[in-house]
Each structure stands twice: as structure tokens, then as C-alpha cells.
Design a protein around this motif. Structure first.
Motif, PDB file in Angstrom:
ATOM      1  N   MET A   1      -8.500   5.452  -2.989  1.00 39.09           N
ATOM      2  CA  MET A   1      -7.944   5.266  -4.298  1.00 39.09           C
ATOM      3  C   MET A   1      -7.913   3.772  -4.639  1.00 39.09           C
ATOM      4  SD  MET A   1      -4.377   6.722  -5.998  1.00 39.09           S
ATOM      5  CE  MET A   1      -3.633   6.962  -4.462  1.00 39.09           C
ATOM      6  N   ALA A   2      -7.483   2.948  -3.704  1.00 37.86           N
ATOM      7  CA  ALA A   2      -7.393   1.509  -3.965  1.00 37.86           C
ATOM      8  C   ALA A   2      -8.765   0.939  -4.289  1.00 37.86           C
ATOM      9  CB  ALA A   2      -6.769   0.794  -2.775  1.00 37.86           C
ATOM     10  N   ASP A   3      -9.788   1.339  -3.544  1.00 36.44           N
ATOM     11  CA  ASP A   3     -11.143   0.831  -3.809  1.00 36.44           C
ATOM     12  C   ASP A   3     -11.657   1.273  -5.170  1.00 36.44           C
ATOM     13  OD1 ASP A   3     -11.286  -0.556  -1.429  1.00 36.44           O
ATOM     14  OD2 ASP A   3     -12.241   1.098  -0.353  1.00 36.44           O
ATOM     15  N   THR A   4     -11.299   2.478  -5.588  1.00 38.05           N
ATOM     16  CA  THR A   4     -11.718   2.971  -6.902  1.00 38.05           C
ATOM     17  C   THR A   4     -11.111   2.126  -8.012  1.00 38.05           C
ATOM     18  OG1 THR A   4     -11.974   5.218  -6.085  1.00 38.05           O
ATOM     19  CG2 THR A   4     -11.698   4.959  -8.462  1.00 38.05           C
ATOM     20  N   VAL A   5      -9.824   1.820  -7.898  1.00 35.63           N
ATOM     21  CA  VAL A   5      -9.164   0.998  -8.920  1.00 35.63           C
ATOM     22  C   VAL A   5      -9.753  -0.409  -8.924  1.00 35.63           C
ATOM     23  CG1 VAL A   5      -6.971  -0.071  -9.609  1.00 35.63           C
ATOM     24  CG2 VAL A   5      -7.043   2.338  -8.976  1.00 35.63           C
ATOM     25  N   TYR A  20      -0.220   0.106  -3.230  1.00 37.17           N
ATOM     26  CA  TYR A  20       0.152   1.472  -2.895  1.00 37.17           C
ATOM     27  C   TYR A  20       1.044   1.462  -1.669  1.00 37.17           C
ATOM     28  CZ  TYR A  20      -3.853   2.315  -5.865  1.00 37.17           C
ATOM     29  OH  TYR A  20      -4.716   2.313  -6.915  1.00 37.17           O
ATOM     30  N   VAL A  21       1.922   2.437  -1.594  1.00 37.50           N
ATOM     31  CA  VAL A  21       2.807   2.588  -0.440  1.00 37.50           C
ATOM     32  C   VAL A  21       2.499   3.913   0.237  1.00 37.50           C
ATOM     33  CG1 VAL A  21       5.194   2.815   0.332  1.00 37.50           C
ATOM     34  CG2 VAL A  21       4.628   1.231  -1.519  1.00 37.50           C
ATOM     35  N   VAL A  22       2.296   3.857   1.550  1.00 38.50           N
ATOM     36  CA  VAL A  22       2.137   5.055   2.352  1.00 38.50           C
ATOM     37  C   VAL A  22       3.312   5.075   3.321  1.00 38.50           C
ATOM     38  CG1 VAL A  22       0.691   6.274   4.015  1.00 38.50           C
ATOM     39  CG2 VAL A  22      -0.371   4.939   2.164  1.00 38.50           C
ATOM     40  N   ALA A  23       4.150   6.086   3.206  1.00 37.31           N
ATOM     41  CA  ALA A  23       5.342   6.182   4.053  1.00 37.31           C
ATOM     42  C   ALA A  23       5.173   7.321   5.048  1.00 37.31           C
ATOM     43  CB  ALA A  23       6.582   6.412   3.194  1.00 37.31           C
ATOM     44  N   GLU A  24       5.424   7.006   6.295  1.00 39.37           N
ATOM     45  CA  GLU A  24       5.351   8.000   7.362  1.00 39.37           C
ATOM     46  C   GLU A  24       6.745   8.172   7.947  1.00 39.37           C
ATOM     47  OE1 GLU A  24       3.057   8.751  11.603  1.00 39.37           O
ATOM     48  OE2 GLU A  24       2.785   6.875  10.549  1.00 39.37           O
ATOM     49  N   THR A  25       7.159   9.407   8.078  1.00 42.27           N
ATOM     50  CA  THR A  25       8.483   9.645   8.647  1.00 42.27           C
ATOM     51  C   THR A  25       8.426   9.496  10.165  1.00 42.27           C
ATOM     52  OG1 THR A  25       8.131  12.028   8.809  1.00 42.27           O
ATOM     53  CG2 THR A  25       9.183  11.212   6.807  1.00 42.27           C
ATOM     54  N   ALA A  38      10.554   2.787   1.933  1.00 45.56           N
ATOM     55  CA  ALA A  38       9.557   2.994   0.881  1.00 45.56           C
ATOM     56  C   ALA A  38       9.883   2.182  -0.367  1.00 45.56           C
ATOM     57  CB  ALA A  38       9.455   4.476   0.540  1.00 45.56           C
ATOM     58  N   ASP A  39      11.154   2.040  -0.695  1.00 44.50           N
ATOM     59  CA  ASP A  39      11.552   1.248  -1.863  1.00 44.50           C
ATOM     60  C   ASP A  39      11.279  -0.237  -1.674  1.00 44.50           C
ATOM     61  OD1 ASP A  39      12.398   3.428  -3.328  1.00 44.50           O
ATOM     62  OD2 ASP A  39      14.526   3.154  -2.872  1.00 44.50           O
ATOM     63  N   GLN A  40      11.361  -0.734  -0.460  1.00 43.16           N
ATOM     64  CA  GLN A  40      11.139  -2.147  -0.186  1.00 43.16           C
ATOM     65  C   GLN A  40       9.653  -2.511  -0.119  1.00 43.16           C
ATOM     66  OE1 GLN A  40      13.277  -2.688   3.455  1.00 43.16           O
ATOM     67  NE2 GLN A  40      15.232  -3.036   2.418  1.00 43.16           N
ATOM     68  N   ALA A  41       8.809  -1.557   0.154  1.00 43.27           N
ATOM     69  CA  ALA A  41       7.393  -1.821   0.372  1.00 43.27           C
ATOM     70  C   ALA A  41       6.665  -2.419  -0.834  1.00 43.27           C
ATOM     71  CB  ALA A  41       6.688  -0.559   0.853  1.00 43.27           C
ATOM     72  N   PRO A  42       6.872  -1.946  -2.068  1.00 48.59           N
ATOM     73  CA  PRO A  42       6.148  -2.559  -3.188  1.00 48.59           C
ATOM     74  C   PRO A  42       6.469  -4.046  -3.355  1.00 48.59           C
ATOM     75  CG  PRO A  42       7.056  -0.449  -3.867  1.00 48.59           C
ATOM     76  CD  PRO A  42       7.626  -0.764  -2.515  1.00 48.59           C
ATOM     77  N   GLN A  43       7.706  -4.431  -3.147  1.00 47.66           N
ATOM     78  CA  GLN A  43       8.077  -5.840  -3.256  1.00 47.66           C
ATOM     79  C   GLN A  43       7.405  -6.649  -2.158  1.00 47.66           C
ATOM     80  OE1 GLN A  43       9.439  -6.764  -5.923  1.00 47.66           O
ATOM     81  NE2 GLN A  43       9.561  -8.913  -5.416  1.00 47.66           N
ATOM     82  N   ARG A  44       7.337  -6.089  -0.960  1.00 49.83           N
ATOM     83  CA  ARG A  44       6.662  -6.762   0.153  1.00 49.83           C
ATOM     84  C   ARG A  44       5.176  -6.926  -0.152  1.00 49.83           C
ATOM     85  NH1 ARG A  44       8.846  -3.924   3.867  1.00 49.83           N
ATOM     86  NH2 ARG A  44       7.224  -2.357   4.065  1.00 49.83           N
ATOM     87  N   VAL A  53      -2.589  -1.981   0.233  1.00 56.25           N
ATOM     88  CA  VAL A  53      -1.894  -0.780   0.683  1.00 56.25           C
ATOM     89  C   VAL A  53      -0.861  -1.231   1.710  1.00 56.25           C
ATOM     90  CG1 VAL A  53      -2.118   1.422   1.888  1.00 56.25           C
ATOM     91  CG2 VAL A  53      -3.919   0.665   0.310  1.00 56.25           C
ATOM     92  N   GLU A  54       0.379  -0.878   1.479  1.00 51.78           N
ATOM     93  CA  GLU A  54       1.490  -1.244   2.372  1.00 51.78           C
ATOM     94  C   GLU A  54       1.957   0.027   3.060  1.00 51.78           C
ATOM     95  OE1 GLU A  54       3.901  -3.931   4.143  1.00 51.78           O
ATOM     96  OE2 GLU A  54       2.612  -4.524   2.501  1.00 51.78           O
ATOM     97  N   THR A  55       2.026   0.001   4.381  1.00 49.33           N
ATOM     98  CA  THR A  55       2.491   1.177   5.112  1.00 49.33           C
ATOM     99  C   THR A  55       3.887   0.934   5.652  1.00 49.33           C
ATOM    100  OG1 THR A  55       1.458   0.404   7.155  1.00 49.33           O
ATOM    101  CG2 THR A  55       0.174   1.896   5.769  1.00 49.33           C
TER     102      THR A  55
END
Length: 56
Positions: A1-5, A20-25, A38-44, A53-55
Motif C-alpha cells: 500500500m505504501a509503495d502504491t501511494v 502507516y501503523v501496523v500493530a501486533e498484539t 498504536a496511538d503513539q506510532a503516527p507521531q513517531r 510504515v511504523e510497527t
């Protein structure tokens, strides 16, 4: 998705970037902890240059 954008030019805005954020439990995760990470990831992502892409 990131490459397409990254590879798309949009008629009205031209080139855009997106993060983009990918969260793994984790087995020990409580719901609120996962949401906090997950909320902190976009700011990071933004503070490290964005367009990534931030995981968590």
C-alpha cells in the motif's frame, strides 16, 4: 500500500506522503496498552521523517 501511494500522482494535490501503523498484539497485552502503542506510532513516524510504515 505504501509503495502504491508513493508512486501515485493525484490530480488535485500532486504527490502525497503517508505513514502507516501496523500493530501486533503481544500475549501479555491489555487492550489499552495496545491502543496506547498504536496511538503513539503516527507521531513517531512523523518525527522520524514520515512517509513510512511504523510497527508496534
Amino acid at each position: 500500500m505504501a509503495d502504491t501511494v508513493r508512486g501515485s500522482q493525484f490530480e488535485e494535490t500532486g504527490w502525497i506522503t503517508a505513514s502507516y501503523v501496523v500493530a501486533e498484539t503481544q500475549p501479555s497485552d491489555e487492550r489499552d496498552e495496545l491502543l496506547r502503542r498504536a496511538d503513539q506510532a503516527p507521531q513517531r513516524a512523523k518525527s522520524t521523517g514520515g512517509d513510512r510504515v511504523e510497527t508496534v
